[in-house]
Design a protein around this motif. Structure first.
Motif, PDB file in Angstrom:
ATOM      1  N   ALA A  27      -1.515  -5.240  -2.268  1.00  0.00           N
ATOM      2  CA  ALA A  27      -1.102  -5.485  -3.650  1.00  0.00           C
ATOM      3  C   ALA A  27       0.317  -6.023  -3.642  1.00  0.00           C
ATOM      4  O   ALA A  27       1.098  -5.761  -2.723  1.00  0.00           O
ATOM      5  CB  ALA A  27      -1.179  -4.203  -4.483  1.00  0.00           C
ATOM      6  N   THR A  54       0.814  -1.213   0.000  1.00  0.00           N
ATOM      7  CA  THR A  54       0.000   0.000   0.000  1.00  0.00           C
ATOM      8  C   THR A  54       0.847   1.263   0.000  1.00  0.00           C
ATOM      9  O   THR A  54       0.461   2.273  -0.589  1.00  0.00           O
ATOM     10  CB  THR A  54      -0.932   0.019   1.233  1.00  0.00           C
ATOM     11  OG1 THR A  54      -0.137  -0.163   2.419  1.00  0.00           O
ATOM     12  CG2 THR A  54      -1.969  -1.089   1.139  1.00  0.00           C
ATOM     13  N   SER A  68       2.182  -2.855 -10.064  1.00  0.00           N
ATOM     14  CA  SER A  68       1.705  -3.868  -9.121  1.00  0.00           C
ATOM     15  C   SER A  68       0.716  -4.795  -9.814  1.00  0.00           C
ATOM     16  O   SER A  68       0.365  -4.610 -10.983  1.00  0.00           O
ATOM     17  CB  SER A  68       1.026  -3.201  -7.918  1.00  0.00           C
ATOM     18  OG  SER A  68      -0.253  -2.688  -8.291  1.00  0.00           O
ATOM     19  N   ASP A  69       0.240  -5.793  -9.064  1.00  0.00           N
ATOM     20  CA  ASP A  69      -0.709  -6.755  -9.633  1.00  0.00           C
ATOM     21  C   ASP A  69      -2.122  -6.181  -9.746  1.00  0.00           C
ATOM     22  O   ASP A  69      -3.027  -6.863 -10.220  1.00  0.00           O
ATOM     23  CB  ASP A  69      -0.730  -8.046  -8.808  1.00  0.00           C
ATOM     24  CG  ASP A  69      -1.225  -7.837  -7.381  1.00  0.00           C
ATOM     25  OD1 ASP A  69      -1.401  -6.675  -6.951  1.00  0.00           O
ATOM     26  OD2 ASP A  69      -1.436  -8.852  -6.682  1.00  0.00           O
ATOM     27  N   LYS A  70      -2.301  -4.938  -9.356  1.00  0.00           N
ATOM     28  CA  LYS A  70      -3.606  -4.289  -9.507  1.00  0.00           C
ATOM     29  C   LYS A  70      -3.823  -3.786 -10.935  1.00  0.00           C
ATOM     30  O   LYS A  70      -4.908  -3.296 -11.261  1.00  0.00           O
ATOM     31  CB  LYS A  70      -3.753  -3.124  -8.520  1.00  0.00           C
ATOM     32  CG  LYS A  70      -3.809  -3.557  -7.062  1.00  0.00           C
ATOM     33  CD  LYS A  70      -4.991  -4.481  -6.797  1.00  0.00           C
ATOM     34  CE  LYS A  70      -5.086  -4.852  -5.327  1.00  0.00           C
ATOM     35  NZ  LYS A  70      -6.226  -5.758  -5.066  1.00  0.00           N
ATOM     36  N   ASP A  80      -5.909  -1.110  -0.838  1.00  0.00           N
ATOM     37  CA  ASP A  80      -5.941  -2.573  -0.807  1.00  0.00           C
ATOM     38  C   ASP A  80      -4.536  -3.145  -0.901  1.00  0.00           C
ATOM     39  O   ASP A  80      -3.638  -2.549  -1.495  1.00  0.00           O
ATOM     40  CB  ASP A  80      -6.790  -3.112  -1.966  1.00  0.00           C
ATOM     41  CG  ASP A  80      -8.227  -2.631  -1.900  1.00  0.00           C
ATOM     42  OD1 ASP A  80      -8.713  -2.405  -0.771  1.00  0.00           O
ATOM     43  OD2 ASP A  80      -8.842  -2.482  -2.969  1.00  0.00           O
ATOM     44  N   GLU A  94      -5.140  -6.659 -15.641  1.00  0.00           N
ATOM     45  CA  GLU A  94      -4.686  -7.335 -14.428  1.00  0.00           C
ATOM     46  C   GLU A  94      -4.316  -8.788 -14.727  1.00  0.00           C
ATOM     47  O   GLU A  94      -4.828  -9.396 -15.658  1.00  0.00           O
ATOM     48  CB  GLU A  94      -5.790  -7.298 -13.361  1.00  0.00           C
ATOM     49  CG  GLU A  94      -6.053  -5.927 -12.770  1.00  0.00           C
ATOM     50  CD  GLU A  94      -7.000  -5.987 -11.593  1.00  0.00           C
ATOM     51  OE1 GLU A  94      -6.854  -6.911 -10.765  1.00  0.00           O
ATOM     52  OE2 GLU A  94      -7.901  -5.137 -11.505  1.00  0.00           O
TER      53      GLU A  94
END
Length: 432
Positions: free
Chosen positions: A304, A281, A322-324, A302, A380
């Motif tokens: 991540a 975050t 990031s994986d977001k 959230d 994503e």
């Protein structure tokens, strides 16, 4: 414990060969075994020499004496449209982010970022899986580690590859798998699960060993600017990073996060360090000299998984992937040249903050967080790494699905970035 072997001594100084191998069916041995042989050298193409801004300490195997030296490298291999794309095992930028390397289940490839093009590939005849490819700026020396279901080399060996000679010129062997490799003009850094080895590039002499907490990702960052090496790695505690200043022979431990370290990045001169934890975050920026926390920015609320962090060349901007599925660009308070300067107030209008920041004394820090200036939305699910482009206010994004994006952000108004270019570098037609 590591063992090493060099296949020629002293290391050869690569010079352009006016007569490449005329026999397209001959193989050049890597000096390990018959399975570790390469296919034929393809047609040659000039590949620009690396920048000459390092003192005389770097490896004599790389020509520093001739500033006009041009290294010939093979041009992209021709592929038929029926050939399935390879499986991507590894992607990484070179030290100045002008090129990137891709390791596949059949070999490795080198690409130029701007303009985008494939400039070189090597596909091996047997096995061929390459799990790590580390470039050394734009020269012909690379570090390779096997990978995938059918690795070209053992996973516990680092192979020093000279692509001008189309063979390995040295290797480093270990008792456990190699997680990553970092190169400087004067050093080779090999990262294992819980140990890091630092070697002199010229003669592969071991200079330093560092013990770390479990480091399955092979996290390590090294400075690349003129001057002494600064190395950052995980410490021996959860959330701790270790900073080695080799010029002053000082070691600095920084408790960066409460959770485990997930990712970090250094500026080229090694003065600024950006870190993130497994929560993903927050990203924190530290002064590596004294460990001072200079700035904290928020990616989101959230959890991540942070895939990569990257500073711009002037340390004015920080990019995060990031994986977001979103790449964020943050405005930094201090630049690398003035790391000791006083941080600007979070009321600075150029630093986006929550609209509820006026009640930051009542509600959690979330409402006074600094948010990204610019964003770019991706699909994503696929890991992406990011770096700043050589053109002003541009970002280059690479995906493990073979995607290449070049985007531009507005440094004043921010908001959504503009996509300038897209390619799939795994498709044959993307190379031309």
């Amino acid at each position: 414990m590591a063992t090493l072997s060099a296949y020629s001594s002293p290391w050869p100084e690569p010079t352009p060969d006016p007569n490449p191998n005329p026999n397209p069916n001959s193989n050049t041995s890597c000096g390990v075994s018959s399975e570790d042989q390469t296919d034929q050298l393809q047609s040659l193409e000039s590949f620009s020499s690396m920048p000459q801004d390092e003192p005389d300490s770097f490896s004599p195997s790389i020509p520093e004496s001739n500033p006009n030296y041009q290294m010939p490298l093979p041009s992209p291999a021709e592929s038929t449209s029926s050939s399935p794309p390879p499986t991507l095992l590894h992607i990484s930028f070179n030290q100045d982010h002008g090129c990137f390397a891709a390791g596949t289940d059949h070999g490795f490839r080198i690409y130029n970022c701007d303009p985008f093009r494939e400039i070189f590939r090597r596909d091996f005849e047997r096995g061929g899986g390459i799990g790590v490819v580390e470039m050394l700026f734009r020269c012909n020396i690379l570090a390779l580690v096997g990978g995938g279901p059918d690795p070209q080399y053992p996973l516990n060996k680092v192979m020093i590859w000279d692509d001008h000679q189309s063979r390995c010129i040295g290797e480093l062997s270990f008792r456990s798998e190699v997680r990553s490799v970092k190169l400087r003009r004067d050093r080779i850094i090999v990262v294992l699960e819980q140990k890091i080895f630092v070697y002199n590039f010229a003669d592969l002499k071991l200079l330093h060993q560092i013990e770390t907490i479990a480091n399955p990702k092979g996290l390590c960052a090294v400075s690349q600017g003129v001057g002494s090496l600064v190395l950052v790695c995980p410490g021996l505690q959860k959330g701790q990073v270790r900073v080695e200043h080799y010029a002053s022979k000082r070691t600095k431990f920084i408790m960066a996060h409460d959770s485990r370290i997930a990712c970090f990045a250094l500026t080229q001169d090694g003065q600024l360090l950006a870190t993130s934890s497994t929560k993903g975050t927050l990203v924190r920026i530290f002064n590596t000299l004294d460990g001072t926390l200079l700035q904290e920015v928020r990616r989101g609320a959230d959890r991540a998984e942070i895939y990569s962090l990257a500073f711009s060349s002037n340390a004015q901007w920080l990019a995060v992937s990031s994986d977001k599925g979103t790449v964020h660009v943050f405005n930094l308070k201090v630049n690398s040249g003035s790391a000791r300067s006083e941080p600007r107030s979070t009321s600075d209008p150029t630093l986006p903050t929550s609209s509820l920041s006026f009640i930051k004394g009542v509600l959690p820090k979330y409402f006074s967080s600094e948010w990204s200036v610019a964003q770019f939305r991706l699909v994503e699910g696929s890991p992406y790494i990011v770096a700043f482009g050589h053109q002003k206010n541009t970002v280059v994004i690479l995906g493990m699905d073979g995607s290449f994006y070049r985007c531009q952000f507005d440094p004043v108004n921010g908001g959504e970035m503009t996509q300038l270019e897209y390619n799939n570098f795994l498709k044959p037609e993307a190379a031309f």
